[in-house]
Design an enzyme around this catalytic site. Structure first.
Site, PDB file in Angstrom:
ATOM      1  N   HIS A  82       0.850  -1.193   0.000  1.00  0.00           N
ATOM      2  CA  HIS A  82       0.000   0.000   0.000  1.00  0.00           C
ATOM      3  C   HIS A  82       0.880   1.235   0.000  1.00  0.00           C
ATOM      4  O   HIS A  82       1.924   1.241   0.651  1.00  0.00           O
ATOM      5  CB  HIS A  82      -0.926   0.000   1.233  1.00  0.00           C
ATOM      6  CG  HIS A  82      -2.063   0.952   1.097  1.00  0.00           C
ATOM      7  ND1 HIS A  82      -1.966   2.274   1.441  1.00  0.00           N
ATOM      8  CD2 HIS A  82      -3.322   0.784   0.608  1.00  0.00           C
ATOM      9  CE1 HIS A  82      -3.113   2.865   1.197  1.00  0.00           C
ATOM     10  NE2 HIS A  82      -3.945   1.984   0.684  1.00  0.00           N
ATOM     11  N   GLU A  95      -7.808  -5.151  -0.225  1.00  0.00           N
ATOM     12  CA  GLU A  95      -8.392  -5.914  -1.336  1.00  0.00           C
ATOM     13  C   GLU A  95      -8.437  -7.414  -1.062  1.00  0.00           C
ATOM     14  O   GLU A  95      -9.313  -8.114  -1.549  1.00  0.00           O
ATOM     15  CB  GLU A  95      -7.600  -5.654  -2.627  1.00  0.00           C
ATOM     16  CG  GLU A  95      -7.485  -4.197  -2.997  1.00  0.00           C
ATOM     17  CD  GLU A  95      -8.767  -3.600  -3.537  1.00  0.00           C
ATOM     18  OE1 GLU A  95      -9.838  -3.917  -2.966  1.00  0.00           O
ATOM     19  OE2 GLU A  95      -8.719  -2.835  -4.487  1.00  0.00           O
TER      20      GLU A  95
END
Ligand code: ACO
Length: 392
Positions: free
Chosen positions: A269, A327
């Site tokens: 991320h 996700e």
């Protein structure tokens, strides 16, 4: 020459009261609530109200918002027509959502009114219609008749109902509710930035949301959950063929992908350098769902794969702090409630419309044009040569 902030990493664009992302602590605050204290409990309508109004609704305010959303759920003929075309062409569902949302502007009673009240009404209309657009497209795509919205159901339950034609199990409803609350807003991510840039030119709410859907579509942003789940399924297949454990297969897979300069979907991320807190909330929701009635093997395999991916990425990419992102557990949770993989990204968008529209309202109040600069790196001093004198 001025320092270039490539990808605008670390650049603080503005102030926001909508969400705070603490990448080092792994903490997310939404409208003043820690994610853990909001997402598992709120109705999505309450989370929308919170972002749009900076407080929770009382019972009568919630009921008014619900009524406004219920009456904006039904889509008009022109929207249905473009969704039929999109289904015929087998377009990606995110494209169908983008095109469908654009058509909502045709129903706007006063497209030139830019007051806050009208923009809030637009935000409500887009948020209310988005699940109908996705579900209508999907059913047409699957060769089925679309299901009309059910006004007795809340936003999340009605979305599941329009997809399947069946009233959802309370656990599935709660799972979707928690998911929608979890991803509703997340600081200055790429799609939110896109929405803010568009509205900062004094454009309009529809254009901002349509642009944001386009930004969310890419696999480096909202397009990763499908591939993340496919990876787990693929590893399960390899296990069936090889007789190895899923951890062994995951280990080999990560090495192979990283060696080929690829990326493992659902990990890493830009801001979080510890575990994405959304992964924890969604992981717990997925666990509850799977342990209740679902495929416990899939849940346990996913946990094993996650552990190995983190270990091997740390070995192959030391110091990059690549951890599970939202996700990975999005995929597991949404699969658990019965959503097809292709609808994971549009379901993300259905939620994030809340955050985008709240950011649009905030940006309108701020009133600044967002206009960064680029450092020119091209040629200088070129001389004009008439076409007949140019070399072949
Ligand atoms: N798998 C393997 N390697 C990775 C991964 C990954 N998932 N993510 C980053 N890396 C590596 C990069 O190859 C790079 O290695 P290098 O230093 O040897 O060149 C290093 O880690 C840093 O990568 P960057 O791209 O600079 O990191 P950035 O912070 O810009 O990327 C991103 C963040 C785009 C999310 C990235 O981690 C990624 O591609 N992840 C996979 C896709 C994904 O899960 N997307 C959903 C993100 S969550 C969301 O947007 C809602």
């Amino acid at each position: 020459m001025a320092k270039i902030a490539r990808g605008l990493a670390g650049v603080i664009l503005t102030e926001t009261r909508l969400s705070r992302v603490d990448g080092e602590a792994g903490e997310l605050v939404i409208g003043g609530f820690l994610l853990d204290d909001l997402a598992p409990f709120a109705l999505f309508e309450e989370a929308l109200f919170l972002l749009w109004n900076d407080r929770l609704p009382n019972a009568s305010e919630l009921s008014t918002l619900r009524e406004q959303m219920v009456s904006a759920r039904t889509i008009h003929g022109i929207t249905r027509t473009v969704l039929e075309k999109a289904a015929e062409r087998n377009l990606p569902p995110m494209d169908a959502l983008r095109i469908g949302v654009d058509t909502l502007s045709l129903q706007d009673a006063d497209p030139y009114d830019n007051t806050r009240a009208t923009n809030l009404r637009r935000a409500i209309a887009i948020a209310a219609a988005a699940p109908t657009i996705v579900a209508t497209f999907w059913r047409l795509h699957e060769g089925k008749q679309p299901v009309e919205p059910d006004e007795a159901l809340n936003h999340a339950a009605n979305y599941l109902y329009m997809l399947t034609g069946e009233k959802p199990h309370p656990d599935a409803e709660r799972g979707v509710e928690t998911y929608l609350n979890t991803v509703i807003d997340h600081g200055m991510n790429a799609s939110t930035f896109t929405a803010r840039v568009i509205i900062s030119t004094q454009s309009d709410m529809y254009s901002a949301i349509v642009g944001a859907i386009g930004a969310l579509k890419g696999p480096l942003h909202g397009g990763a959950p499908g591939p993340a789940l496919d990876m787990v399924f693929d590893l399960q297949k390899r296990v069936a063929e090889s007789g190895n454990s899923i951890s062994q297969e995951a280990d080999a897979y990560v090495r192979q992908v990283v060696q080929a300069d690829g990326r493992i979907m659902g990990f890493g991320h830009r801001v979080y350098k510890v575990r994405d807190p959304r992964a924890d909330v969604l992981g717990r929701a997925a666990e509850k769902l799977f342990m209740g009635a679902g495929d416990t093997q899939l849940y346990e395999d996913a946990r094993r794969v996650e552990k190995v991916v983190i270990q091997v990425l740390e070995e192959l990419k030391p110091g990059r702090k690549l951890q599970t992102n939202v996700e990975f557990y999005t995929a597991l949770l949404l699969h658990g409630v019965g959503l097809p993989t292709k609808l994971f990204s549009p379901t993300f968008a259905i939620s994030r419309i809340g955050g985008w529209s709240a950011n649009v309202l905030e940006q309108i109040d701020e009133g600044n044009l967002i206009r960064p600069r680029a450092a020119y790196s091209g040629e200088l001093g070129r001389k004009w040569v008439p076409i007949e004198e140019r070399a072949d």
